[in-house]
Design an enzyme around this catalytic site. Sequence first.
Site, PDB file in Angstrom:
ATOM      1  N   ASP A 288       0.843  -1.198   0.000  1.00  0.00           N
ATOM      2  CA  ASP A 288       0.000   0.000   0.000  1.00  0.00           C
ATOM      3  C   ASP A 288       0.880   1.251   0.000  1.00  0.00           C
ATOM      4  O   ASP A 288       2.096   1.184   0.202  1.00  0.00           O
ATOM      5  CB  ASP A 288      -0.891  -0.033   1.248  1.00  0.00           C
ATOM      6  CG  ASP A 288      -1.995   1.012   1.219  1.00  0.00           C
ATOM      7  OD1 ASP A 288      -2.253   1.591   0.144  1.00  0.00           O
ATOM      8  OD2 ASP A 288      -2.602   1.239   2.281  1.00  0.00           O
TER       9      ASP A 288
ATOM     10  N   GLU B  37       2.282   4.689  -4.422  1.00  0.00           N
ATOM     11  CA  GLU B  37       2.215   5.513  -5.646  1.00  0.00           C
ATOM     12  C   GLU B  37       3.545   6.185  -6.013  1.00  0.00           C
ATOM     13  O   GLU B  37       3.737   6.399  -7.217  1.00  0.00           O
ATOM     14  CB  GLU B  37       1.121   6.573  -5.498  1.00  0.00           C
ATOM     15  CG  GLU B  37      -0.286   6.015  -5.505  1.00  0.00           C
ATOM     16  CD  GLU B  37      -0.642   5.234  -4.237  1.00  0.00           C
ATOM     17  OE1 GLU B  37      -1.415   4.269  -4.338  1.00  0.00           O
ATOM     18  OE2 GLU B  37      -0.113   5.572  -3.161  1.00  0.00           O
TER      19      GLU B  37
END
Length: 760
Positions: free
Chosen positions: A343, A346
């Site tokens: 997680d 990005e």
Amino acid sequence: MYDPLQKRYEPPWPIRADPKPFIHKSINTKYKLEMDDIKPGFKIYRVSDDTVIFNSINVGGFIFANQFLQISAILPTHNIYGIGEHQTNLKLNTDWQSFTLFNKDQPPIENANLYGSHPFYLVIENSGQSHGVLFLNSNAMDVILQPSPAITFRTIGGIFDMYFFLGSNPADVIKQYSKIVGKPFLPPYWSLGFHLCRYGYGTLEKTKEVWNRTRAAGIPFDTQWNDLDYMDKNNDFTYNSDKFKNLPQFIDEIHSKGMHYIPLIDAGISGSDSNGTYLPYDEGVKENIFIKDEATDKPFVGKVWNLISTVWPDFTNPKTQNYYLRMMSNMYNSFKYDGAWIDMNEPSNFYNGHKNGCSRNKLDYPKYIPNVIGGTLATQTLCMNAKHYLGFHYDLHNTYGTSQAIATNYALINIRHKRPFIISRSTWVGHGHYAGHWTGDVYSTWNDLKMSIPAILLMNFYQIPMVGADICGFNGNTTVPLCNRWMQLGAFYPFSRNHNSDDTIEQDPVAMGDLVIKSSKRALTIRYSLLPYLYTLFFRAHKFGETVARPLFFEFPNDSATYNIDTQFLWGSSLMIIPVLEDNKVTVTAYLPRQLWYNFYTKKFFFALGKNYTLNAPIDTIPLMIRGGSILPTQIPTGTTTSSRKNNFELLITLDHTKKASGELYWDDGDSLYSFEKGQFLWILFSVNDNILSCSTIKKSFLDEKVILDTIQIWGVMANISHVFLNHHEIEFKYSVKENCLNVDSLKIDLRKNFSLSWK
């Protein structure tokens, strides 16, 4: 198209055995390429019917500059799909719609760049034929669709590296795309079960309470997850020895029930623990594998969930893969997890670059900035001039999550020596070869329920079939009616997980009350019965690049009425899922293409005329239709995949209007590495013709275990049956005139051997 005098950045992924496979021109191409001696651009058209699929000659605006590349082209139709990841309908709007591709920690909303970047689109032409285009460029970009119809790609780095896939139907386009980006991983069988998680359990006791009550309610359930709160000080590769004191023992208990456990691993590493107290930081500094600050050449420092500061592993550094293996091995020695949830990759940052922002430089402040949320490239991520082993973050940003997935995949294989299972938030071209995806921090709204369907279908286009949305929503409080219908739909996501945030109400099915429990049990029981069919679909994705969840137009490409439909979808070619997406509704309107269709619950069939039909949808039921001509392998469902896959098989057969049907079963041990490559599997094709069910076995070396077929149901048998024969020996049967259903059970057929069943 590139500059032969100046080497420019090209993405390091996807990795291909032959990085330039098209140097030698084929004589019998499906396309022709035209270029103009004076005007820039090119034209590609289909040889078979002269359809121009991409025409950039004389369109204008062609630019190839250092930090600005642009190309525009006329498209043949408005039927365009793809350009992810965005919250959008399946069919894209060509009325000056702009899509920004720049991976960002952004809860899904419209007109925003989200967690992944997939500069690929598919077009259905007026003839019903299809093509696809991949612009393999990982720099930040805008893609603008125009009413002509036309498309403009506008990116701030790299080169023009474009691939055209001539189809001719949508499924063929996606298969061709898979040859460039890689086919999806074959998931472990247990991962097809139901998963449960929450950010905010807070303690091991609360985790166990939810785990126990879900099982006690009789809800099929395979995998318990923990979010951030299991960690010590929010640090990767640790667990809290106070609030999660007996985590290793709990995982042993989970395993003793035939179930599995998955923890969260954030992309960032704590950067402020004192020397000798946090091995992942100490080792990373020692190995020199963190992304660097361009000015100081020291690790780039930002802030995520870690208490003080965060640094990020550079997965382009060859040494990082073994570093990650060591850190994940240490964690595995502490508690025996079964997969990984990666997680914030990005990568996400609570600062806009550094704590005080980024310096004024040409990478963070280029002359053209795509329309990113926040207005600057470094908003909630790293500065663009941060240095990786292979270059600047400016170029590599969109690939970061996939680079972490590759390292995690490698670590899991070497630690567990079983199939890796990874769910990642950030994605890039070719991601599905290594990991699956969940659609991030969706809201608990009816609109987000509805928009989850196109999101999941589009990920299947990108070769990421293991995908799902947080069932009942992540952000905000769900309601009983919403969670009820979402559990029904979520039971048919390829990746089925209920998960929500720490500042919301509990929303596991039991917490939501009797109605949601009843709906969850009903829908998930159906899912578990169909897992052999679903597993076969995942095998076909892995072997052939096919989709698992697919829109109707993949099966009916010549029916233009299907081109807009994204409120219903198919598993493979046979099972249609028609969820209720509005409050207070007990019917649903569905489009049924011209075909014989069977109601899953009543076995009744009718020949649809290619129009809308109103279907009953009781409050605890999701409407399901089976396409005539299908053979679905099933098993009696039980509480876990571990127990259900021990049950004997059944075949559910729905005859088409010609009384024919076909289907297949792929089966292996469900967890071993490279089962197909080693030939350790069973692959059987079934067909019905002239009242005879026969099978042909492609491979039958499945570990010498008996694989038993016990029951066969055949729907749509109109004539009264007087005799049934198994391998020419007459056997007992049941036939229902009311249901037009032939049922044969207690067969005890060894599926490693060919057989035939006939009736008259």
